[in-house]
Structure formats: C-alpha cells, structure tokens
Design a protein around this motif. Sequence first.
Motif, PDB file in Angstrom:
ATOM      1  N   ASP A 247      33.388  43.366  48.917  1.00  0.00           N
ATOM      2  CA  ASP A 247      33.398  43.740  50.288  1.00  0.00           C
ATOM      3  C   ASP A 247      33.943  45.227  50.470  1.00  0.00           C
ATOM      4  N   GLY A 248      33.403  46.120  49.610  1.00  0.00           N
ATOM      5  CA  GLY A 248      33.625  47.265  49.593  1.00  0.00           C
ATOM      6  C   GLY A 248      34.867  47.929  49.002  1.00  0.00           C
ATOM      7  N   LYS A 249      35.708  46.960  48.457  1.00  0.00           N
ATOM      8  CA  LYS A 249      36.909  47.225  47.808  1.00  0.00           C
ATOM      9  C   LYS A 249      37.141  46.877  46.330  1.00  0.00           C
ATOM     10  N   LEU A 250      37.690  47.950  45.464  1.00  0.00           N
ATOM     11  CA  LEU A 250      38.017  47.674  44.232  1.00  0.00           C
ATOM     12  C   LEU A 250      38.593  46.439  43.834  1.00  0.00           C
ATOM     13  N   VAL A 251      38.135  45.702  42.623  1.00  0.00           N
ATOM     14  CA  VAL A 251      38.615  44.648  42.138  1.00  0.00           C
ATOM     15  C   VAL A 251      39.041  44.716  40.662  1.00  0.00           C
ATOM     16  N   ASP A 252      40.156  44.777  40.303  1.00  0.00           N
ATOM     17  CA  ASP A 252      40.437  44.621  39.092  1.00  0.00           C
ATOM     18  C   ASP A 252      41.192  43.543  38.450  1.00  0.00           C
ATOM     19  N   ARG A 253      41.796  43.402  37.521  1.00  0.00           N
ATOM     20  CA  ARG A 253      42.457  42.346  36.813  1.00  0.00           C
ATOM     21  C   ARG A 253      43.710  41.665  37.633  1.00  0.00           C
ATOM     22  N   PRO A 254      44.611  42.471  38.336  1.00  0.00           N
ATOM     23  CA  PRO A 254      45.290  41.669  39.232  1.00  0.00           C
ATOM     24  C   PRO A 254      44.898  41.268  40.409  1.00  0.00           C
ATOM     25  N   VAL A 255      43.568  41.571  40.895  1.00  0.00           N
ATOM     26  CA  VAL A 255      42.916  41.045  42.134  1.00  0.00           C
ATOM     27  C   VAL A 255      42.317  39.761  41.600  1.00  0.00           C
ATOM     28  N   ILE A 256      41.892  39.790  40.543  1.00  0.00           N
ATOM     29  CA  ILE A 256      41.204  38.549  40.064  1.00  0.00           C
ATOM     30  C   ILE A 256      42.184  37.437  39.776  1.00  0.00           C
ATOM     31  N   GLU A 257      43.275  37.825  39.121  1.00  0.00           N
ATOM     32  CA  GLU A 257      44.548  36.874  38.997  1.00  0.00           C
ATOM     33  C   GLU A 257      44.932  36.428  40.479  1.00  0.00           C
ATOM     34  N   ARG A 258      44.997  37.098  41.407  1.00  0.00           N
ATOM     35  CA  ARG A 258      45.355  36.575  42.969  1.00  0.00           C
ATOM     36  C   ARG A 258      44.248  35.473  43.224  1.00  0.00           C
TER      37      ARG A 258
END
Length: 270
Positions: A247-258
């Motif tokens: 959705d046009g926003k960066l996804v990294d490990r903390p976002v994946i965990e959420r």
Amino acid sequence: MDARSYLFVPGDRPERFKKALDSGADAVVIDLEDAVAPAAKQAAREGLQRWLSTADPARLMVRVNAVGTLWHVDDVDMVRASGVSAMMLPKSDSAQQLADVAARLPSRIRIVALIETVAGVVAMREIAGAPSVMRLAFGTVDFCGDAGIEGLGVELDYVRSQMVIESRYAGLPAPIDGVTLELDDLARLTGHVATARRFGFGGKLCIHPRQVEPVNRGFAPSEDDRSWAARVLAASREHPEGAFAVDGKLVDRPVIERAKRIAEFDARIR
C-alpha cells in the motif's frame, strides 16, 4: 490471557452468574469486594463456594477483598479450595504482597494484579515481574481517589503508558483498562475503548453485560486490520528477505510481526 472483556458480577447475586456467563464476556469476575456490602460478605463467600463446587470454572475468576481487610484471608482460602484458575487482587501495592498471597494458593491459580493506588503505580515494575501475576489491570476510579486526580481521561495518560510499558517489559499480555461508569452511553464507551487500544491496552473491565459486545469488538482486529495483515503476510512470503512495500508503505520485520499478531488473534477469536 488474551481476554478482552472482564465482566464484574456481584458475589452476593448468584442469580446473575449465569447471565454474566451468557453475556459473551471473555472472562467473568465474581466480585466479593466493592460490589458486596460488609454485612453480606461472609454469606456471599459461602454461597459462592457452594456455587463454584458445581460450576465450570473455565472463564471464571474471583475478585477477593484486599490484603489487610477482615475478609481477605477467608476469601483466599475459598479460592484456593475452588476450581478457578485465576484471581483478581485489588489494591495490589507491592511484589511482596503478591508473593505472600501466591504462597497460599496452588501454582495453577494466577493473579490479575489490580493497580489502583499510588503505591501500586510506584511499584508497578516489581508487581508485573512477580511470578504469580498473569496480567495487570487499571483500577482507574480508586486510583484517582487515592492520588487526588480529578478526571479519568488525559489526566491518566502517564499511568496508562507506564502500565503498557511495564507489562511489555515483564512479558505479560497487554494490560486491562478500567471501567466506563456510564452504562447507557455507547459513544463514550466506544471512545474509551479506542483510546485504551491506541495506548496499547488489550482489554477492559466491564460493569454491565451491555458493555461486553462493544468492548469485544473494539479490541478485536477490524476488517481493515485483517485485510492489511493478509496483504502484508502474503507479500512477506513473496519477499522472504529484506524490506518491501505494501500500500505504498515500507514493510520491515516489526511491521510483519504486527501483521502476524493480528492474524493470530483473529484466528483465536473466530
């Protein structure tokens, strides 16, 4: 431990116990403390003991009277002999207090520590780290009375943040927010739930069955949350290493965990 709604029911009103269990509440708290007048406390305890001998204890816990009161010791003895696996301790003021109470209980019975005094807030890190504690809950009304604070809103932001931080630091589930006193004001209840969730709380104390459904809904993932989590997890499978965008926003490990937490919680409540 992931319960969203904790519904209080007076310990001297056994005719209400089944209604509370049928309300959809994740946990039912049979209250021997504030909801029972001093003259009725012994009879309430004895009646509850008889009822618990035939009840399914799966979603039940008992709020006993506070340490130092005339009824506390007998309340804890009753809980110890019952089949419940959780107890709520009001005015949890120190880790030593929790240890003393836990020493009189079998290890299967865990404690929700109700923080509702200045002493409890000051000792919150030690209380959260006590081995017997399963979760922290915020007794907002009593805390304001003890602290001399007027208002249950932004006046308590500091304590709410501290409670979330200390719960996380101790490895506990997200804490339980205090009651909403207005029984017929759905907008106010919904607003309180939304605020508590933004602060990082995971549940709320309820004082009437009609509060249960809005609380459960408010602490559950929304449809937008579920859809977002599904997109993130699908994209993470396509990009097993490194960051990517959804959705046009960066996804990294903390976002994946959420996203994983949302999917796991959603799976449990469905």
